[in-house]
Write a protein that holds these residues in place. Structure first.
Motif, short mmCIF file in Angstrom:
data_model
loop_
_atom_site.label_atom_id
_atom_site.label_comp_id
_atom_site.label_asym_id
_atom_site.label_seq_id
_atom_site.Cartn_x
_atom_site.Cartn_y
_atom_site.Cartn_z
N GLY A 1 -22.56 1.03 -5.47
CA GLY A 1 -21.46 0.11 -5.74
C GLY A 1 -21.64 -0.75 -6.97
N GLY A 2 -20.82 -1.80 -7.05
CA GLY A 2 -20.74 -2.61 -8.24
C GLY A 2 -21.79 -3.69 -8.38
N SER A 3 -22.42 -4.10 -7.31
CA SER A 3 -23.36 -5.21 -7.37
C SER A 3 -24.79 -4.72 -7.62
CB SER A 3 -23.33 -6.01 -6.06
OG SER A 3 -24.38 -6.95 -6.03
N THR A 4 -25.33 -5.09 -8.75
CA THR A 4 -26.70 -4.69 -9.10
C THR A 4 -27.70 -5.25 -8.09
OG1 THR A 4 -26.10 -4.67 -11.43
CG2 THR A 4 -28.44 -4.79 -10.92
N ILE A 5 -27.48 -6.48 -7.68
CA ILE A 5 -28.39 -7.13 -6.72
C ILE A 5 -28.44 -6.34 -5.41
CG2 ILE A 5 -28.68 -9.20 -5.30
CD1 ILE A 5 -27.61 -10.80 -7.71
N LEU A 6 -27.29 -5.93 -4.92
CA LEU A 6 -27.27 -5.16 -3.67
C LEU A 6 -27.87 -3.77 -3.86
CD1 LEU A 6 -23.88 -6.03 -1.95
CD2 LEU A 6 -26.11 -7.07 -1.65
N ARG A 7 -27.56 -3.14 -4.98
CA ARG A 7 -28.14 -1.81 -5.24
C ARG A 7 -29.67 -1.88 -5.24
NH1 ARG A 7 -24.37 -1.32 -9.57
NH2 ARG A 7 -26.12 -1.48 -11.01
N GLN A 8 -30.23 -2.89 -5.88
CA GLN A 8 -31.68 -3.04 -5.92
C GLN A 8 -32.25 -3.31 -4.53
OE1 GLN A 8 -32.03 -6.14 -8.86
NE2 GLN A 8 -32.04 -4.69 -10.58
N ALA A 9 -31.58 -4.16 -3.77
CA ALA A 9 -32.05 -4.47 -2.41
C ALA A 9 -32.00 -3.23 -1.52
CB ALA A 9 -31.21 -5.60 -1.81
N ALA B 1 -32.14 -0.11 -2.55
CA ALA B 1 -33.20 0.80 -3.02
C ALA B 1 -34.55 0.40 -2.44
CB ALA B 1 -33.25 0.82 -4.55
N ARG B 2 -34.83 -0.90 -2.40
CA ARG B 2 -36.09 -1.38 -1.79
C ARG B 2 -36.16 -1.02 -0.32
NH1 ARG B 2 -35.22 -5.95 -4.91
NH2 ARG B 2 -34.27 -7.02 -3.15
N GLU B 3 -35.06 -1.22 0.39
CA GLU B 3 -35.05 -0.91 1.82
C GLU B 3 -35.24 0.58 2.06
OE1 GLU B 3 -35.28 -2.91 4.31
OE2 GLU B 3 -35.02 -4.74 3.13
N ILE B 4 -34.65 1.40 1.23
CA ILE B 4 -34.84 2.86 1.36
C ILE B 4 -36.31 3.21 1.09
CG2 ILE B 4 -34.28 5.09 0.28
CD1 ILE B 4 -31.40 4.00 -0.02
N ASP B 5 -36.92 2.58 0.10
CA ASP B 5 -38.35 2.79 -0.15
C ASP B 5 -39.18 2.40 1.06
OD1 ASP B 5 -37.84 3.78 -2.68
OD2 ASP B 5 -38.32 1.88 -3.70
N PHE B 6 -38.84 1.26 1.70
CA PHE B 6 -39.55 0.84 2.90
C PHE B 6 -39.37 1.83 4.05
CE2 PHE B 6 -38.89 -3.84 1.51
CZ PHE B 6 -40.05 -3.80 0.75
#
Length: 135
Positions: free
Chosen positions: A116-124, A126-131
């Motif tokens: 989606g449009g929010s970089t902050i959410l995309r990064q969060a 991505a971190r959760e998927i890594d976890f």
């Protein structure tokens, strides 16, 4: 927990639920306003600031909540394998998709906001998927 604390927690959860509902109704989280979330939750816009600094903070908490939900589902599936080693993959997948059917909003939010449009959410996300992968 005092009655005041309980009401505060209910208001906070109502804001999170409202944001999830709005963001899974065909719109991106980044297009939803604070006023819309407050209205959907049945609160005045100023009440929003008792719980979150801005929409980004609300979004990050929503990502955390959705990730915990997904981790819980995956944990349950893992436990089923531990206690039923002969469980078939088909049965596990059936249980997984049943849980997706029962709580589609979490999945819609996660998938839509991952791109989606929010970089902050995309990064969060991505971190959760890594976890999740590490777990």
């Amino acid at each position: 927990m005092s009655l005041r604390d309980e009401r505060k927690q209910q208001s906070r959860q109502a804001l999170l639920d409202a944001a999830l509902t709005l963001s899974t109704s065909g719109r991106s989280f980044s297009t939803i306003s604070l006023r819309e979330v407050a209205r959907e939750a049945g609160l005045v816009p100023t009440a929003f600031y008792r719980h979150f600094q801005d929409m980004d903070e609300l979004g990050l908490d929503l990502v955390d909540q959705v990730a915990l939900h997904i981790k819980g589902i995956l944990y349950q599936l893992g436990q089923a394998y531990l206690y039923q080693p002969d469980a078939q993959t088909e049965k596990a997948l059936t249980l997984f998709f049943k849980s997706v059917d029962q709580h589609p909003q979490q999945w819609i939010f996660l998938i839509a906001e991952r791109w989606g449009g929010s970089t902050i959410l995309r990064q969060a996300i991505a971190r959760e998927i890594d976890f999740l992968i590490e777990d």
